[in-house]
Design an enzyme around this catalytic site. Sequence first.
Site, PDB file in Angstrom:
ATOM      1  N   MET A  99       2.859   5.080  -5.780  1.00  0.00           N
ATOM      2  CA  MET A  99       1.824   4.264  -5.674  1.00  0.00           C
ATOM      3  C   MET A  99       0.537   4.409  -6.265  1.00  0.00           C
ATOM      4  O   MET A  99      -0.076   5.333  -6.103  1.00  0.00           O
ATOM      5  CB  MET A  99       1.622   4.004  -4.211  1.00  0.00           C
ATOM      6  CG  MET A  99       2.902   3.419  -3.311  1.00  0.00           C
ATOM      7  SD  MET A  99       2.637   3.547  -1.516  1.00  0.00           S
ATOM      8  CE  MET A  99       2.836   4.889  -1.196  1.00  0.00           C
ATOM      9  N   CYS A 134       6.468  -2.600 -11.746  1.00  0.00           N
ATOM     10  CA  CYS A 134       5.166  -3.203 -11.408  1.00  0.00           C
ATOM     11  C   CYS A 134       4.738  -4.442 -12.218  1.00  0.00           C
ATOM     12  O   CYS A 134       5.010  -4.569 -13.279  1.00  0.00           O
ATOM     13  CB  CYS A 134       4.455  -1.763 -12.021  1.00  0.00           C
ATOM     14  SG  CYS A 134       2.426  -2.348 -11.685  1.00  0.00           S
ATOM     15  N   LYS A 185      13.063   2.869 -12.183  1.00  0.00           N
ATOM     16  CA  LYS A 185      12.640   1.964 -10.772  1.00  0.00           C
ATOM     17  C   LYS A 185      12.432   0.641 -11.454  1.00  0.00           C
ATOM     18  O   LYS A 185      11.520   0.204 -12.178  1.00  0.00           O
ATOM     19  CB  LYS A 185      11.436   2.496 -10.222  1.00  0.00           C
ATOM     20  CG  LYS A 185      11.130   1.622  -8.958  1.00  0.00           C
ATOM     21  CD  LYS A 185       9.982   2.511  -8.150  1.00  0.00           C
ATOM     22  CE  LYS A 185       9.773   1.789  -6.649  1.00  0.00           C
ATOM     23  NZ  LYS A 185       9.357   0.383  -6.654  1.00  0.00           N
ATOM     24  N   GLY A 244      11.646  -1.361  -0.549  1.00  0.00           N
ATOM     25  CA  GLY A 244      10.960  -2.829  -0.421  1.00  0.00           C
ATOM     26  C   GLY A 244      11.143  -2.992   1.328  1.00  0.00           C
ATOM     27  O   GLY A 244      12.234  -3.406   1.565  1.00  0.00           O
ATOM     28  N   GLY A 245       9.938  -3.248   1.964  1.00  0.00           N
ATOM     29  CA  GLY A 245       9.828  -3.738   3.319  1.00  0.00           C
ATOM     30  C   GLY A 245      10.387  -2.567   4.536  1.00  0.00           C
ATOM     31  O   GLY A 245      10.822  -3.149   5.275  1.00  0.00           O
ATOM     32  N   ARG A 292       4.300   2.108   1.412  1.00  0.00           N
ATOM     33  CA  ARG A 292       3.465   1.669   2.214  1.00  0.00           C
ATOM     34  C   ARG A 292       3.624   2.069   3.927  1.00  0.00           C
ATOM     35  O   ARG A 292       2.738   2.576   4.590  1.00  0.00           O
ATOM     36  CB  ARG A 292       2.784   0.252   2.248  1.00  0.00           C
ATOM     37  CG  ARG A 292       2.016   0.168   1.154  1.00  0.00           C
ATOM     38  CD  ARG A 292       2.266  -1.296   0.524  1.00  0.00           C
ATOM     39  NE  ARG A 292       1.175  -1.399  -0.869  1.00  0.00           N
ATOM     40  CZ  ARG A 292       1.793  -0.738  -1.994  1.00  0.00           C
ATOM     41  NH1 ARG A 292       3.102  -0.444  -1.959  1.00  0.00           N
ATOM     42  NH2 ARG A 292       0.908  -0.736  -3.147  1.00  0.00           N
TER      43      ARG A 292
END
Length: 334
Positions: free
Chosen positions: A15, A98, A137, A210-211, A232
């Site tokens: 990140m 990205c 990725k 993702g999520g 995150r």
Amino acid sequence: MNVKPETRIFSVAPMMDWTDRHCRFFHRHLSRHALLFTEMVTSAALIRGGADWLLNYNDEVEHPIAAQLGGSDPQELAAATALCAKFGYDEINLNVGCPSDRVQSGRFGACLMAEPELVADCVRAMRDATDKPITVKCRIGIDDQDSETDLRHFVDHMLEAKVDALYVHARKAWLKGLSPKENREVPPLDYDRVYRLKKHVGDLPILINGGIETIEQCKTHLEHVDGVMLGRAAYHNPGLLRDVDARFYGDDQEPISLESLCEVMMNYAEIQMTKGSKLNQIVRHMLGLGYGKPGARRYRQLLTVETVKPGASPHLIAEAFEILRQGETMAQAS
């Protein structure tokens, strides 16, 4: 040391502006086994003389660690890969996911999903430059090029190039009209498409991203794919990393205690500050450790407001951790 397939069962996503060397040092003391990633580094920046700064890391602590590269020139990426290998990274990953305008303007990131032949050439050139694993990725699609057929067409080129693994963010990316933040939230997640992709590719390791927010969600995904990648959630709630070694790697060693972690981070901060780092640059990655705990607000206040004041000392870390310790004691008593 090269990354083994079983190591990728859990990784912390690369990140920008977040997973720097201070963050990775902190995360490594929460999990001994999780695969950590650098922030994305452009191949151009490395070969133009930035390697010593951009690739510097704590060789004694941070392994297993993967370097993520951004670029689209095969020869340039090969040279950058050789530099990553020289620095001892365990895996080199190519960013094809990205969606930011800045990344697109450099012709790398998610826009490259429209050019699978070029990405395959990049992977081949990177493989020729090292014996380290080369991975990619990506997203499940971009713009209107987002059908299952489009994704398989892209992935088939990766298979032909003999990529070692694919990390797949289970959202498409809109290259125009959405910010990077919106691209992490607006396009719907489609985990089932990633599951079907795994069946399509057979033995090629597929790691889903993702999520994903909890350890239990990770366990569910691992019924269908080879690994999970958290971004995150791992950053904002790093405490969940303390469960990773036991749940995914069969390591029954006790996670690091709050007291030991405090001592480690105080000592680290003292050393890094003598080298020019600022205290707030180090402790900002620790803010989420108070997630959901009594005293979290005061804990964050100490590490944000007080650490930027003149003369701020690593002893503020001890003060902040004491707040968490007291909160845990009160919670247990109640």
